[in-house]
Design a protein around this motif. Structure first.
Motif, PDB file in Angstrom:
ATOM      1  N   VAL A   2      29.567  -3.303  -9.605  1.00  0.00           N
ATOM      2  CA  VAL A   2      29.394  -4.176 -10.763  1.00  0.00           C
ATOM      3  C   VAL A   2      27.916  -4.470 -10.961  1.00  0.00           C
ATOM      4  N   GLN A   3      27.535  -4.579 -12.217  1.00  0.00           N
ATOM      5  CA  GLN A   3      26.166  -4.975 -12.564  1.00  0.00           C
ATOM      6  C   GLN A   3      26.228  -6.177 -13.483  1.00  0.00           C
ATOM      7  N   LEU A   4      25.334  -7.131 -13.250  1.00  0.00           N
ATOM      8  CA  LEU A   4      25.288  -8.363 -14.037  1.00  0.00           C
ATOM      9  C   LEU A   4      23.860  -8.574 -14.504  1.00  0.00           C
ATOM     10  N   VAL A   5      23.699  -8.761 -15.810  1.00  0.00           N
ATOM     11  CA  VAL A   5      22.370  -8.936 -16.389  1.00  0.00           C
ATOM     12  C   VAL A   5      22.340 -10.230 -17.191  1.00  0.00           C
ATOM     13  N   GLU A   6      21.621 -11.214 -16.654  1.00  0.00           N
ATOM     14  CA  GLU A   6      21.509 -12.516 -17.309  1.00  0.00           C
ATOM     15  C   GLU A   6      20.317 -12.535 -18.258  1.00  0.00           C
ATOM     16  N   GLY A  26      30.653  -2.090 -14.979  1.00  0.00           N
ATOM     17  CA  GLY A  26      31.139  -1.550 -13.710  1.00  0.00           C
ATOM     18  C   GLY A  26      32.407  -2.204 -13.205  1.00  0.00           C
ATOM     19  N   THR A  27      33.075  -2.969 -14.056  1.00  0.00           N
ATOM     20  CA  THR A  27      34.320  -3.620 -13.671  1.00  0.00           C
ATOM     21  C   THR A  27      35.185  -3.773 -14.912  1.00  0.00           C
ATOM     22  N   ILE A  28      36.470  -4.073 -14.690  1.00  0.00           N
ATOM     23  CA  ILE A  28      37.344  -4.373 -15.818  1.00  0.00           C
ATOM     24  C   ILE A  28      37.156  -5.854 -16.120  1.00  0.00           C
ATOM     25  N   PHE A  29      36.216  -6.126 -16.999  1.00  0.00           N
ATOM     26  CA  PHE A  29      35.727  -7.486 -17.200  1.00  0.00           C
ATOM     27  C   PHE A  29      36.858  -8.453 -17.552  1.00  0.00           C
ATOM     28  N   SER A  30      37.809  -8.010 -18.342  1.00  0.00           N
ATOM     29  CA  SER A  30      38.871  -8.918 -18.787  1.00  0.00           C
ATOM     30  C   SER A  30      39.728  -9.422 -17.630  1.00  0.00           C
ATOM     31  N   ASN A  76      32.088  -7.684 -22.992  1.00  0.00           N
ATOM     32  CA  ASN A  76      31.883  -7.781 -21.535  1.00  0.00           C
ATOM     33  C   ASN A  76      30.794  -8.806 -21.205  1.00  0.00           C
ATOM     34  N   THR A  77      30.858  -9.934 -21.853  1.00  0.00           N
ATOM     35  CA  THR A  77      29.794 -10.924 -21.726  1.00  0.00           C
ATOM     36  C   THR A  77      30.367 -12.323 -21.506  1.00  0.00           C
ATOM     37  N   VAL A  78      29.721 -13.061 -20.618  1.00  0.00           N
ATOM     38  CA  VAL A  78      30.041 -14.468 -20.401  1.00  0.00           C
ATOM     39  C   VAL A  78      28.823 -15.287 -20.821  1.00  0.00           C
TER      40      VAL A  78
END
Length: 114
Positions: A2-6, A26-30, A76-78
Motif C-alpha cells: 500500500v502507498q499513502l500520499v498526504e 495498492g489496496t482495495i480502498f473501499s 481512493n482518497t480519505v
C-alpha cells in the motif's frame, strides 16, 4: 504494497481551516478502515480520527466538533476537514490503513500560528 500520499497541509492562523487529503493505492480502498494520526515535535504519534468502510466515524476528544473525516472510494482518497484550528493542532499529519499497520506516508505539515 500500500502507498499513502498526504497533502493539503500548510501555515494557518488560529481559528482557520485546512483540508487534508490522502490518496491511497495498492489496496482495495473501499474495504479499508482509514485513520488520521498526528505527531507534534517531541511527542508521540497520536490518533486523530477514523472512518470505517461502513462510514462509521470516531474522533479523538481533542478534535471532536472541529474536525471531520470523510472518504471518496471512487478516488481512493480519505479527507480530514479541520476547522477552528488551534496552535496545539500543529503537527505532521499522517493517514493510515489499519489493514497495513506498518505502512505510513510521508505526512503533511500543519502549522497553526499567528
Amino acid at each position: 504494497q500500500v502507498q499513502l500520499v498526504e497533502s493539503g497541509g500548510g501555515l494557518v492562523q488560529p481559528g482557520g481551516s485546512l483540508r487534508l487529503s490522502c490518496e491511497v493505492s495498492g489496496t482495495i480502498f473501499s474495504f479499508d478502515t482509514m485513520d488520521w494520526y498526528r505527531q507534534a515535535p517531541g511527542k508521540q504519534r497520536e490518533f486523530v480520527a477514523q472512518i470505517t468502510k461502513d462510514i462509521r466515524k470516531n474522533y479523538a476528544d481533542s478534535v471532536k466538533g472541529r474536525f471531520t473525516i470523510s472518504r471518496d472510494n471512487a478516488k481512493n482518497t480519505v479527507y480530514l476537514q479541520m476547522n477552528s484550528l488551534k496552535p496545539e493542532d500543529t503537527a505532521v499529519y499522517y493517514c493510515h490503513a489499519i489493514r497495513w499497520p506498518t505502512s505510513w506516508g510521508q505526512g503533511t505539515q500543519v502549522t497553526v500560528s499567528s
